[in-house]
Design a protein around this motif. Structure first.
Motif, PDB file in Angstrom:
ATOM      1  N   GLU A   3     -36.773  47.044  -3.715  1.00  0.00           N
ATOM      2  CA  GLU A   3     -37.796  46.739  -4.575  1.00  0.00           C
ATOM      3  C   GLU A   3     -38.565  45.640  -4.161  1.00  0.00           C
ATOM      4  OE1 GLU A   3     -38.754  48.777  -6.757  1.00  0.00           O
ATOM      5  OE2 GLU A   3     -36.938  50.094  -6.202  1.00  0.00           O
ATOM      6  N   SER A   4     -37.752  44.486  -3.387  1.00  0.00           N
ATOM      7  CA  SER A   4     -38.443  43.374  -2.909  1.00  0.00           C
ATOM      8  C   SER A   4     -39.539  43.648  -2.147  1.00  0.00           C
ATOM      9  CB  SER A   4     -37.405  42.217  -2.464  1.00  0.00           C
ATOM     10  OG  SER A   4     -36.617  41.743  -3.534  1.00  0.00           O
ATOM     11  N   LYS A   6     -40.869  46.619  -1.612  1.00  0.00           N
ATOM     12  CA  LYS A   6     -42.141  47.159  -2.307  1.00  0.00           C
ATOM     13  C   LYS A   6     -42.962  46.307  -2.997  1.00  0.00           C
ATOM     14  CE  LYS A   6     -41.601  50.792  -5.038  1.00  0.00           C
ATOM     15  NZ  LYS A   6     -40.882  51.616  -5.884  1.00  0.00           N
ATOM     16  N   TYR A   7     -42.359  45.234  -3.786  1.00  0.00           N
ATOM     17  CA  TYR A   7     -43.433  44.024  -4.397  1.00  0.00           C
ATOM     18  C   TYR A   7     -44.079  43.671  -3.475  1.00  0.00           C
ATOM     19  CZ  TYR A   7     -45.023  40.487  -7.278  1.00  0.00           C
ATOM     20  OH  TYR A   7     -45.841  39.618  -7.857  1.00  0.00           O
ATOM     21  N   TYR A  10     -47.032  45.711  -2.358  1.00  0.00           N
ATOM     22  CA  TYR A  10     -48.065  45.946  -3.376  1.00  0.00           C
ATOM     23  C   TYR A  10     -48.865  44.669  -3.510  1.00  0.00           C
ATOM     24  CZ  TYR A  10     -49.807  47.054  -7.956  1.00  0.00           C
ATOM     25  OH  TYR A  10     -50.604  47.135  -8.962  1.00  0.00           O
ATOM     26  N   HIS A  11     -48.174  43.688  -3.660  1.00  0.00           N
ATOM     27  CA  HIS A  11     -48.796  42.304  -3.613  1.00  0.00           C
ATOM     28  C   HIS A  11     -49.599  42.004  -2.358  1.00  0.00           C
ATOM     29  CE1 HIS A  11     -49.256  38.308  -5.395  1.00  0.00           C
ATOM     30  NE2 HIS A  11     -49.047  37.706  -4.290  1.00  0.00           N
ATOM     31  N   GLN A  33     -40.141  38.691 -14.658  1.00  0.00           N
ATOM     32  CA  GLN A  33     -41.192  40.090 -15.164  1.00  0.00           C
ATOM     33  C   GLN A  33     -40.448  40.407 -16.416  1.00  0.00           C
ATOM     34  OE1 GLN A  33     -40.904  42.550 -11.891  1.00  0.00           O
ATOM     35  NE2 GLN A  33     -43.051  42.455 -11.605  1.00  0.00           N
ATOM     36  N   GLU A  37     -43.232  45.434 -17.576  1.00  0.00           N
ATOM     37  CA  GLU A  37     -43.981  44.909 -16.388  1.00  0.00           C
ATOM     38  C   GLU A  37     -43.294  45.695 -15.410  1.00  0.00           C
ATOM     39  OE1 GLU A  37     -46.170  40.689 -17.552  1.00  0.00           O
ATOM     40  OE2 GLU A  37     -43.811  40.724 -16.922  1.00  0.00           O
ATOM     41  N   TYR A  38     -42.126  45.336 -15.124  1.00  0.00           N
ATOM     42  CA  TYR A  38     -41.274  45.851 -14.097  1.00  0.00           C
ATOM     43  C   TYR A  38     -41.288  47.702 -13.870  1.00  0.00           C
ATOM     44  CZ  TYR A  38     -37.493  46.902 -10.914  1.00  0.00           C
ATOM     45  OH  TYR A  38     -36.473  47.318  -9.752  1.00  0.00           O
ATOM     46  N   PHE A  41     -44.649  48.325 -12.638  1.00  0.00           N
ATOM     47  CA  PHE A  41     -44.694  48.112 -11.301  1.00  0.00           C
ATOM     48  C   PHE A  41     -44.091  49.406 -10.597  1.00  0.00           C
ATOM     49  CE2 PHE A  41     -41.917  46.572  -7.782  1.00  0.00           C
ATOM     50  CZ  PHE A  41     -42.891  46.318  -6.889  1.00  0.00           C
ATOM     51  N   LEU A  42     -43.078  49.657 -10.970  1.00  0.00           N
ATOM     52  CA  LEU A  42     -42.258  50.836 -10.043  1.00  0.00           C
ATOM     53  C   LEU A  42     -43.242  52.075 -10.176  1.00  0.00           C
ATOM     54  CD1 LEU A  42     -38.561  50.475 -11.393  1.00  0.00           C
ATOM     55  CD2 LEU A  42     -39.313  50.062  -9.339  1.00  0.00           C
ATOM     56  N   THR A  45     -46.000  51.728  -7.700  1.00  0.00           N
ATOM     57  CA  THR A  45     -45.825  51.574  -6.458  1.00  0.00           C
ATOM     58  C   THR A  45     -45.066  52.715  -5.607  1.00  0.00           C
ATOM     59  OG1 THR A  45     -43.810  50.121  -6.925  1.00  0.00           O
ATOM     60  CG2 THR A  45     -46.200  49.249  -6.483  1.00  0.00           C
TER      61      THR A  45
END
Length: 170
Positions: A3-4, A6-7, A10-11, A33, A37-38, A41-42, A45
């Motif tokens: 997840e980190s 992916k973030y 995405y960022h 978050q 929001e989380y 985000f999932l 992404t």
């Protein structure tokens, strides 16, 4: 960790590399978050990671144990042919132009490798590489009619920060 990653991907895609910074959850101004929001985000992404066939691999081999999966992953991802290239690290002690053409000079050099041995290198670059600098050199061993066994340089990267950062030769 996924997840980190992916973030981060995405960022970078949405905000650019310049907007990346490192913060800790222990820092007072860290803003966590919200669950919504989380979850958003999932959902936004899910197409970013994995880019490869990781999910298909896991589905295909789902009956295997974790240890067997690790072995199967290595087996399926090994490159099936030998790499004729060689990598050496060392200090370019001597360099001379052996053929000056328009564009890139063709040079011969001697490198004192980190192993203590000396290696001869042949290559071309926009600029003659400076002597007494440390390099990571990737190339192929060849026999040269005048210089004997040499490493034909494919890539020559300055190793120390004191060299021009990011400059690649070859």
């Amino acid at each position: 960790m996924i997840e980190s990653f992916k973030y981060l991907a995405y960022h970078i895609r949405t905000c650019g590399e310049d907007s990346i910074r490192v913060i800790s959850e222990e820092v007072d101004d860290y803003v966590d978050q919200l669950h919504t929001e989380y979850n958003d985000f999932l959902e936004k992404t899910k197409h970013i990671f994995p880019h490869s066939n990781d999910w298909a691999f896991l589905d295909k081999w789902k009956e295997l144990s974790v240890e067997e999966l690790k072995e199967k992953w290595v087996e399926e991802n090994k490159i099936g042919y030998a790499d004729e290239r060689e990598k050496l690290t060392g200090v370019l002690q001597r360099v001379e132009i052996i053929q000056g053409k328009e564009g890139h000079p063709y040079f011969y050099g001697e490198v004192l490798c980190s192993s203590g041995q000396t290696a001869a290198v042949l290559g071309s670059a926009r600029h003659l590489p400076p002597e007494n600098k440390s390099y990571i050199i990737i190339g192929v061993r060849r026999n040269h009619p005048e210089h004997g066994e040499v490493l034909e340089v494919h890539k020559m990267i300055p190793e120390s920060k004191s060299s021009t950062e990011g400059e690649q030769l070859g």
